[in-house]
Design a protein around this motif. Structure first.
Motif, mmCIF file in Angstrom:
data_model
loop_
_atom_site.group_PDB
_atom_site.id
_atom_site.type_symbol
_atom_site.label_atom_id
_atom_site.label_comp_id
_atom_site.label_asym_id
_atom_site.label_seq_id
_atom_site.Cartn_x
_atom_site.Cartn_y
_atom_site.Cartn_z
ATOM 1 N N LYS A 2 8.012 31.682 -47.216
ATOM 2 C CA LYS A 2 8.307 32.765 -46.279
ATOM 3 C C LYS A 2 7.247 33.853 -46.373
ATOM 4 C CE LYS A 2 12.090 35.692 -44.763
ATOM 5 N NZ LYS A 2 13.471 36.084 -44.992
ATOM 6 N N GLY A 3 6.696 34.209 -45.222
ATOM 7 C CA GLY A 3 5.695 35.264 -45.166
ATOM 8 C C GLY A 3 4.273 34.786 -45.350
ATOM 9 N N ALA A 4 4.070 33.515 -45.714
ATOM 10 C CA ALA A 4 2.714 32.984 -45.888
ATOM 11 C C ALA A 4 2.087 32.719 -44.521
ATOM 12 C CB ALA A 4 2.760 31.697 -46.704
ATOM 13 N N THR A 5 0.775 32.737 -44.471
ATOM 14 C CA THR A 5 0.075 32.513 -43.217
ATOM 15 C C THR A 5 -0.359 31.061 -43.086
ATOM 16 O OG1 THR A 5 -2.023 33.143 -44.234
ATOM 17 C CG2 THR A 5 -0.807 34.880 -43.121
ATOM 18 N N ILE A 6 -0.544 30.624 -41.839
ATOM 19 C CA ILE A 6 -1.029 29.280 -41.569
ATOM 20 C C ILE A 6 -2.403 29.127 -42.229
ATOM 21 C CG2 ILE A 6 -1.730 27.662 -39.747
ATOM 22 C CD1 ILE A 6 1.312 28.284 -39.955
ATOM 23 N N GLY A 7 -2.612 27.990 -42.874
ATOM 24 C CA GLY A 7 -3.847 27.741 -43.611
ATOM 25 C C GLY A 7 -3.697 27.974 -45.097
ATOM 26 N N SER A 8 -2.564 28.548 -45.514
ATOM 27 C CA SER A 8 -2.330 28.807 -46.932
ATOM 28 C C SER A 8 -1.995 27.526 -47.680
ATOM 29 C CB SER A 8 -1.149 29.769 -47.118
ATOM 30 O OG SER A 8 -1.394 31.007 -46.516
ATOM 31 N N LEU A 42 0.217 24.812 -45.417
ATOM 32 C CA LEU A 42 0.745 25.235 -44.122
ATOM 33 C C LEU A 42 -0.334 24.988 -43.083
ATOM 34 C CD1 LEU A 42 2.570 28.525 -45.128
ATOM 35 C CD2 LEU A 42 3.501 26.239 -44.848
ATOM 36 N N SER A 44 0.002 24.208 -39.581
ATOM 37 C CA SER A 44 0.118 24.837 -38.267
ATOM 38 C C SER A 44 1.533 25.346 -38.104
ATOM 39 C CB SER A 44 -0.222 23.852 -37.144
ATOM 40 O OG SER A 44 0.741 22.840 -37.065
ATOM 41 N N GLY A 45 1.690 26.241 -37.163
ATOM 42 C CA GLY A 45 3.007 26.786 -36.908
ATOM 43 C C GLY A 45 3.770 25.936 -35.914
#
Length: 190
Positions: A2-8, A42, A44-45
């Motif tokens: 939760k709260g992490a960005t795509i690509g992490s 992560l 892609s969204g």
């Protein structure tokens, strides 16, 4: 996550008991006293379900029925007999990344035999969408042909003739005969 960005890339360590419960996870061969390391990329969204105003659908597209706010089937009343070609109709055009051959895609879908009373398969009512490789033979030929080139966020209806569906064998478990044309509503989410 939760709260992490795509690509992490996220690494999580835990006891097996905390991760899976008091018994661990025998199916994975993990006892309850072992340590677990989970690595998550992560990539892609997930796009939200399509929305907005859609252009009128062609006459061959059956009416989409809804239950509890999600697609629940097709109504074939007034829908002409299917033809022996793959037909596609984009109901909502997404503005995400383009689906390329070999991509792993995430979809919500509903499949129903022409003039069938209810879907033979669907995942709109479930908790999780489905993911699979596209353009590689992992799904029916009609999906491989129709979904490559779409953009994430697109909602499409397909009419898949038997030779691009389950072919001469049909799919007895799903009640699909070798002569059945399959209609699908598909949301490309990622």
């Amino acid at each position: 996550i939760k709260g992490a960005t795509i690509g992490s890339r996220i690494a999580v360590t835990s006891s097996a008991e905390d991760a899976f419960g008091p018994a661990g996870n025998a199916q994975l061969g993990i006892g309850n006293k072992e340590s677990v390391l989970v690595v998550v990329d992560l990539a892609s969204g997930i796009a939200p379900p399509p929305s907005g105003t859609r252009p009128p659908a062609p006459a061959w597209v059956p009416k989409i029925e809804f239950g509890k706010g999600v697609p629940s089937g097709f109504d074939f009343t007034g829908t002409p007999e299917p033809i022996d070609e793959l037909q596609t109709s984009v109901l909502f055009e997404g503005d995400g990344a383009t689906v390329e051959k070999g991509n792993a895609i995430v979809v919500r879908y509903l499949g129903q035999v022409y003039d069938g009373e209810k879907p033979f398969d669907e995942n709109f009512s479930g908790d999780a969408p489905t993911s699979f490789a596209i353009g590689t033979g992992a799904v029916i030929k009609g999906w491989d042909q129709a979904l490559v080139g779409l953009t994430v966020g697109t909602r499409i209806v397909l009419a898949v003739p038997p030779d691009l569906g389950y072919g001469d064998e049909g799919n007895k478990d799903a009640g699909i005969k070798r002569t059945d044309t399959l209609y699908f509503l598909i949301d490309v989410l990622a």
